[in-house]
Design a protein around this motif. Sequence first.
Motif: not given
Length: 134
Positions: A119-127
């Motif tokens: 989830e944190l990686e998802f938020f990071g890559v999207r941002r």
Amino acid sequence: MLNFQSPGFLRRVLLADAISGLAMGLMLVAGADLLAPLLGLSAVLLREAGFVLFPVAAFIGYAGLRKELSRRMVWAVIAVNALWVMDSFVLLFSGWVTPTLLGQVFVAGQAVVVAVFAELEFFGVRRVRLAMPA
């Protein structure tokens, strides 16, 4: 406060994911015989899961240590983490194994930790998607 838009945030999450994967792999490989009766899982299963984590952790570490983060690599990490979480719950609910209560908590708990990393990686890559090359 977490800054999801920082490439540094994503890099730190990837490295923490890699380190935790390596630590879990070492624990499962080295401690399989001790953990098996406590968790109600076979030592072979625990050891093999540990060995699987070594190349996964190496890949995640490589993705996080690159000079420029790659979106494709981060998405691959997210996909592998999601697969690990799904496999963990399949293991719990398939009837293939009969873990003890501690084993159930262990499998579910590590799956939750991996899901949080994803989830944190998802938020990071999207941002940071505009700043990262494919």
